[in-house]
Design a protein around this motif. Sequence first.
Motif, mmCIF file in Angstrom:
data_model
loop_
_atom_site.group_PDB
_atom_site.id
_atom_site.type_symbol
_atom_site.label_atom_id
_atom_site.label_comp_id
_atom_site.label_asym_id
_atom_site.label_seq_id
_atom_site.Cartn_x
_atom_site.Cartn_y
_atom_site.Cartn_z
ATOM 1 N N ALA A 281 0.994 -1.155 -0.110
ATOM 2 C CA ALA A 281 0.021 0.095 0.147
ATOM 3 C C ALA A 281 0.739 1.185 -0.171
ATOM 4 N N ALA A 282 2.003 1.153 0.605
ATOM 5 C CA ALA A 282 2.970 2.541 0.959
ATOM 6 C C ALA A 282 3.656 2.592 -0.519
ATOM 7 N N VAL A 283 3.953 1.386 -1.393
ATOM 8 C CA VAL A 283 4.552 1.670 -2.581
ATOM 9 C C VAL A 283 3.503 2.048 -3.577
ATOM 10 N N THR A 284 2.300 1.665 -3.565
ATOM 11 C CA THR A 284 1.252 1.913 -4.647
ATOM 12 C C THR A 284 0.965 3.596 -4.249
ATOM 13 N N GLN A 287 3.994 5.376 -5.776
ATOM 14 C CA GLN A 287 3.718 5.711 -7.405
ATOM 15 C C GLN A 287 2.640 6.432 -7.594
ATOM 16 N N ILE A 288 1.573 6.524 -7.150
ATOM 17 C CA ILE A 288 0.488 7.574 -7.503
ATOM 18 C C ILE A 288 1.092 9.046 -7.373
ATOM 19 N N SER A 289 1.416 9.097 -6.204
ATOM 20 C CA SER A 289 2.088 10.600 -5.980
ATOM 21 C C SER A 289 3.071 11.008 -6.740
ATOM 22 N N PHE A 290 3.855 10.157 -7.264
ATOM 23 C CA PHE A 290 4.791 10.328 -8.358
ATOM 24 C C PHE A 290 4.469 10.923 -9.756
ATOM 25 N N GLN A 295 2.518 14.705 -13.798
ATOM 26 C CA GLN A 295 1.413 15.179 -14.762
ATOM 27 C C GLN A 295 1.130 16.596 -14.464
ATOM 28 N N SER A 296 1.541 16.884 -13.026
ATOM 29 C CA SER A 296 1.458 18.356 -12.766
ATOM 30 C C SER A 296 2.539 19.372 -13.390
#
Length: 299
Positions: A281-284, A287-290, A295-296
């Motif tokens: 869950a922490a790795v996911t 990755q989503i934050s990265f 994208q921003s």
Amino acid sequence: MEPGFLQLSTPSATHCHLHPLVMFQVLDHHTRRNDETGRVVGALLGSANADGSVAIRNSFPMNHDDVTHQDFGLFFNTMEALHQKVNAREHVVGWYTTTKSTDDDKDEVGEEDVALHSFFEEKVGEKHACVLVRVDCNIQRASKLGVSAFTSSNMSLRSDKTAPELVLGKCFSRVTCHIRAYEAERIGVDFITHNTIGQGGGEVLGTDLEKLESSMHKLMMMIDQSIQHVDDVLDGNVEADTKVGRALAETIAMVPEMSAAEFDTSFSKGLQDILMVQYLAAVTQAQISFWQKLQSMGA
């Protein structure tokens, strides 16, 4: 000619069990109301038990509290039909209302509740009494939620035994209302109430390991209380209760027989699974934050 006499019917519901989900729905309805709305009303869903008690498990809000409005009955029928498609076992058992902002500590049924109660009483039918639950939403200056339940009885007058009844009005009587929660529900309820009711708060829900440790401490405390109760019964300090004995016997029968080594192996595997899920869950999340950061920057 026999003298006339006053007849008062007795409500069939002795007490009701209220689930926390209903309380959250009522408070959410009260929070989302318009500023000019003094109170909110809604229907209560559940089932009647063989012992006369009523279990309240769900609810849905009404758009206003004017029972004479032409859309009131249409809105109720639409919402009831939708809920019946989702869960056919839940039927209308009563209705709820919140106290008005000007009521302060007033905890009684008012004249404006009689017409609404008659409407829901007709929907409930004669199988059991229609339950009215009043919720005090002014919890900012209270240490607990104010919940009260009522049922009504018809006051009728007869000139003799063969004459038809003349209904004079309704007499509301308070009934016992207990808040019942499953163990999974109680965890969330305790956390919310500790952080929202009264002064203080700010408690943070712990990690999986902290919750596991807390559950283990709670389990050990319950085991110590059970052992102390059994010792008191054996010593003659406490009178034996067959219901408690059956509950303890059923609890012991549910515990699987295993050695200490087998328990340690099973516990270690379960703990490793929890740690693995927490790591994934922490790795996911990283990755989503990265990805969102990339994208921003590209935009």
